[in-house]
Design a protein around this motif. Structure first.
Motif, PDB file in Angstrom:
ATOM      1  N   VAL A  17       1.997  -4.185 -10.448  1.00 23.13           N
ATOM      2  CA  VAL A  17       2.622  -4.855  -9.302  1.00 23.13           C
ATOM      3  C   VAL A  17       2.912  -3.854  -8.193  1.00 23.13           C
ATOM      4  O   VAL A  17       2.678  -4.135  -7.015  1.00 23.13           O
ATOM      5  N   SER A  18       3.396  -2.678  -8.551  1.00 18.85           N
ATOM      6  CA  SER A  18       3.685  -1.659  -7.549  1.00 18.85           C
ATOM      7  C   SER A  18       2.417  -1.245  -6.817  1.00 18.85           C
ATOM      8  O   SER A  18       2.408  -1.117  -5.585  1.00 18.85           O
ATOM      9  N   ALA A  19       1.338  -1.036  -7.559  1.00 19.16           N
ATOM     10  CA  ALA A  19       0.073  -0.654  -6.927  1.00 19.16           C
ATOM     11  C   ALA A  19      -0.465  -1.776  -6.042  1.00 19.16           C
ATOM     12  O   ALA A  19      -0.985  -1.517  -4.951  1.00 19.16           O
ATOM     13  N   ALA A  20      -0.335  -3.013  -6.472  1.00 16.83           N
ATOM     14  CA  ALA A  20      -0.815  -4.140  -5.672  1.00 16.83           C
ATOM     15  C   ALA A  20      -0.001  -4.298  -4.389  1.00 16.83           C
ATOM     16  O   ALA A  20      -0.561  -4.561  -3.316  1.00 16.83           O
ATOM     17  N   LEU A  21       1.311  -4.138  -4.484  1.00 20.34           N
ATOM     18  CA  LEU A  21       2.142  -4.194  -3.276  1.00 20.34           C
ATOM     19  C   LEU A  21       1.761  -3.093  -2.298  1.00 20.34           C
ATOM     20  O   LEU A  21       1.665  -3.322  -1.092  1.00 20.34           O
ATOM     21  N   GLY A  22       1.539  -1.901  -2.820  1.00 20.10           N
ATOM     22  CA  GLY A  22       1.145  -0.794  -1.963  1.00 20.10           C
ATOM     23  C   GLY A  22      -0.212  -1.012  -1.317  1.00 20.10           C
ATOM     24  O   GLY A  22      -0.392  -0.769  -0.122  1.00 20.10           O
ATOM     25  N   ALA A  23      -1.161  -1.503  -2.095  1.00 23.68           N
ATOM     26  CA  ALA A  23      -2.488  -1.762  -1.548  1.00 23.68           C
ATOM     27  C   ALA A  23      -2.434  -2.829  -0.468  1.00 23.68           C
ATOM     28  O   ALA A  23      -3.095  -2.716   0.566  1.00 23.68           O
ATOM     29  N   ALA A  24      -1.637  -3.865  -0.685  1.00 26.08           N
ATOM     30  CA  ALA A  24      -1.501  -4.921   0.327  1.00 26.08           C
ATOM     31  C   ALA A  24      -0.874  -4.375   1.603  1.00 26.08           C
ATOM     32  O   ALA A  24      -1.262  -4.769   2.704  1.00 26.08           O
ATOM     33  N   ALA A  25       0.085  -3.474   1.465  1.00 27.61           N
ATOM     34  CA  ALA A  25       0.720  -2.887   2.650  1.00 27.61           C
ATOM     35  C   ALA A  25      -0.246  -1.984   3.408  1.00 27.61           C
ATOM     36  O   ALA A  25      -0.192  -1.902   4.630  1.00 27.61           O
ATOM     37  N   ILE A  26      -1.137  -1.342   2.693  1.00 28.74           N
ATOM     38  CA  ILE A  26      -2.092  -0.442   3.340  1.00 28.74           C
ATOM     39  C   ILE A  26      -3.173  -1.214   4.094  1.00 28.74           C
ATOM     40  O   ILE A  26      -3.528  -0.866   5.209  1.00 28.74           O
ATOM     41  N   VAL A  27      -3.684  -2.279   3.502  1.00 28.84           N
ATOM     42  CA  VAL A  27      -4.832  -2.970   4.089  1.00 28.84           C
ATOM     43  C   VAL A  27      -4.462  -4.171   4.954  1.00 28.84           C
ATOM     44  O   VAL A  27      -5.346  -4.796   5.527  1.00 28.84           O
ATOM     45  N   ALA A  28      -3.186  -4.502   5.044  1.00 30.72           N
ATOM     46  CA  ALA A  28      -2.797  -5.641   5.879  1.00 30.72           C
ATOM     47  C   ALA A  28      -3.263  -5.404   7.310  1.00 30.72           C
ATOM     48  O   ALA A  28      -3.177  -4.293   7.835  1.00 30.72           O
ATOM     49  N   LEU A  29      -3.779  -6.461   7.939  1.00 28.20           N
ATOM     50  CA  LEU A  29      -4.361  -6.314   9.272  1.00 28.20           C
ATOM     51  C   LEU A  29      -3.359  -5.859  10.315  1.00 28.20           C
ATOM     52  O   LEU A  29      -3.709  -5.178  11.263  1.00 28.20           O
ATOM     53  N   GLN A  30      -2.099  -6.228  10.171  1.00 29.65           N
ATOM     54  CA  GLN A  30      -1.085  -5.863  11.154  1.00 29.65           C
ATOM     55  C   GLN A  30      -0.208  -4.711  10.690  1.00 29.65           C
ATOM     56  O   GLN A  30       0.869  -4.489  11.224  1.00 29.65           O
ATOM     57  N   ALA A  31      -0.659  -3.962   9.690  1.00 29.74           N
ATOM     58  CA  ALA A  31       0.149  -2.866   9.150  1.00 29.74           C
ATOM     59  C   ALA A  31       0.222  -1.717  10.151  1.00 29.74           C
ATOM     60  O   ALA A  31      -0.740  -1.384  10.820  1.00 29.74           O
ATOM     61  N   ASP A  32       1.410  -1.137  10.240  1.00 33.07           N
ATOM     62  CA  ASP A  32       1.582   0.042  11.083  1.00 33.07           C
ATOM     63  C   ASP A  32       1.581   1.286  10.187  1.00 33.07           C
ATOM     64  O   ASP A  32       1.416   1.198   8.975  1.00 33.07           O
ATOM     65  N   THR A  33       1.768   2.438  10.779  1.00 29.01           N
ATOM     66  CA  THR A  33       1.710   3.699  10.038  1.00 29.01           C
ATOM     67  C   THR A  33       2.787   3.777   8.964  1.00 29.01           C
ATOM     68  O   THR A  33       2.525   4.215   7.841  1.00 29.01           O
ATOM     69  N   LEU A  34       4.009   3.349   9.300  1.00 30.95           N
ATOM     70  CA  LEU A  34       5.101   3.412   8.323  1.00 30.95           C
ATOM     71  C   LEU A  34       4.808   2.552   7.102  1.00 30.95           C
ATOM     72  O   LEU A  34       5.007   2.987   5.966  1.00 30.95           O
ATOM     73  N   SER A  35       4.338   1.322   7.312  1.00 31.37           N
ATOM     74  CA  SER A  35       4.056   0.462   6.163  1.00 31.37           C
ATOM     75  C   SER A  35       2.901   1.017   5.331  1.00 31.37           C
ATOM     76  O   SER A  35       2.897   0.864   4.111  1.00 31.37           O
ATOM     77  N   ARG A  36       1.952   1.682   5.963  1.00 36.26           N
ATOM     78  CA  ARG A  36       0.849   2.299   5.209  1.00 36.26           C
ATOM     79  C   ARG A  36       1.347   3.485   4.378  1.00 36.26           C
ATOM     80  O   ARG A  36       0.910   3.672   3.244  1.00 36.26           O
ATOM     81  N   VAL A  37       2.262   4.274   4.929  1.00 36.88           N
ATOM     82  CA  VAL A  37       2.819   5.412   4.181  1.00 36.88           C
ATOM     83  C   VAL A  37       3.641   4.910   2.996  1.00 36.88           C
ATOM     84  O   VAL A  37       3.506   5.407   1.874  1.00 36.88           O
ATOM     85  N   ILE A  38       4.478   3.914   3.232  1.00 33.34           N
ATOM     86  CA  ILE A  38       5.280   3.358   2.135  1.00 33.34           C
ATOM     87  C   ILE A  38       4.370   2.681   1.119  1.00 33.34           C
ATOM     88  O   ILE A  38       4.602   2.765  -0.092  1.00 33.34           O
ATOM     89  N   GLY A  39       3.308   2.049   1.592  1.00 34.06           N
ATOM     90  CA  GLY A  39       2.337   1.457   0.679  1.00 34.06           C
ATOM     91  C   GLY A  39       1.666   2.509  -0.192  1.00 34.06           C
ATOM     92  O   GLY A  39       1.459   2.295  -1.392  1.00 34.06           O
ATOM     93  N   ALA A  40       1.326   3.645   0.394  1.00 31.81           N
ATOM     94  CA  ALA A  40       0.722   4.729  -0.383  1.00 31.81           C
ATOM     95  C   ALA A  40       1.709   5.246  -1.442  1.00 31.81           C
ATOM     96  O   ALA A  40       1.305   5.533  -2.573  1.00 31.81           O
ATOM     97  N   LEU A  41       2.981   5.349  -1.082  1.00 26.96           N
ATOM     98  CA  LEU A  41       3.996   5.753  -2.063  1.00 26.96           C
ATOM     99  C   LEU A  41       4.080   4.747  -3.205  1.00 26.96           C
ATOM    100  O   LEU A  41       4.213   5.119  -4.372  1.00 26.96           O
ATOM    101  N   SER A  42       3.996   3.471  -2.858  1.00 25.83           N
ATOM    102  CA  SER A  42       4.042   2.429  -3.875  1.00 25.83           C
ATOM    103  C   SER A  42       2.845   2.513  -4.814  1.00 25.83           C
ATOM    104  O   SER A  42       2.975   2.325  -6.028  1.00 25.83           O
ATOM    105  N   VAL A  43       1.681   2.813  -4.276  1.00 31.01           N
ATOM    106  CA  VAL A  43       0.492   2.986  -5.117  1.00 31.01           C
ATOM    107  C   VAL A  43       0.666   4.176  -6.048  1.00 31.01           C
ATOM    108  O   VAL A  43       0.340   4.103  -7.241  1.00 31.01           O
ATOM    109  N   VAL A  44       1.202   5.272  -5.543  1.00 30.71           N
ATOM    110  CA  VAL A  44       1.418   6.469  -6.370  1.00 30.71           C
ATOM    111  C   VAL A  44       2.399   6.163  -7.500  1.00 30.71           C
ATOM    112  O   VAL A  44       2.171   6.537  -8.662  1.00 30.71           O
TER     113      VAL A  44
END
Length: 163
Positions: A17-44
């Motif tokens: 679930v953590s990896a899926a949440l992070g991946a969704a935050a990274i690839v979301a069309l309207q994602a900004d830099t902060l959400s991508r960084v937090i998404g990467a942390l979630s994937v890790v």
């Protein structure tokens, strides 16, 4: 120290679930830099939880129990932070399951410190995997759905690049 057998299985669910949440935050069309960084942390955090669960089953003991509880706590905080980022596309169902599985894993590790678990049967492993699967699969679907939402609440089309 040995936590019950269902703890690594719950950690796998937490990790997925953590990896899926992070991946969704990274690839979301309207994602900004902060959400991508937090998404990467979630994937890790998710990948670490998957590795910890595999190590716990392989070693037949609970490796780094304090680190595991700290990792679960960090994963919950990262997941909750995803709700506050712009565009805030994290699935509430997935976040709720992430928090719930985090509590289950932490409590299971603490229980194993006080009352070490004896060997368990293959049937208990299958039952734990079935319960986690029944809970995790719908949450994984909601992660993808949350990533495809537009700002007005409509679902964005998935564009294929077939020739």
């Amino acid at each position: 120290m040995r936590a019950p057998l269902w703890v690594p299985i719950a950690a796998w669910g937490f990790g997925l679930v953590s990896a899926a949440l992070g991946a969704a935050a990274i690839v979301a069309l309207q994602a900004d830099t902060l959400s991508r960084v937090i998404g990467a942390l979630s994937v890790v955090v998710g990948l670490a939880a998957l590795a910890w669960g595999a190590a716990a089953l392989t070693l037949d003991r609970t490796p780094a129990p304090r680190g595991a509880v700290a990792g679960v706590s960090a994963g919950v905080i990262v997941g909750l932070t995803l709700l506050t980022t712009e565009p805030g596309r994290a699935s509430v169902l997935a976040i709720a399951l992430l928090v719930g599985l985090g509590v289950v894993v932490a409590c299971g590790i603490l229980r194993g410190r006080r009352h070490p678990s004896r060997s368990t049967s293959l049937w208990s492993l299958i039952a734990a995997a079935a319960v986690v699967t029944i809970a995790v699969v719908p949450a994984l679907g909601t992660c993808q759905g949350a990533a495809l939402l537009d700002a007005d609440g409509t679902v964005l089309p998935v564009v294929t690049h077939g020739h």
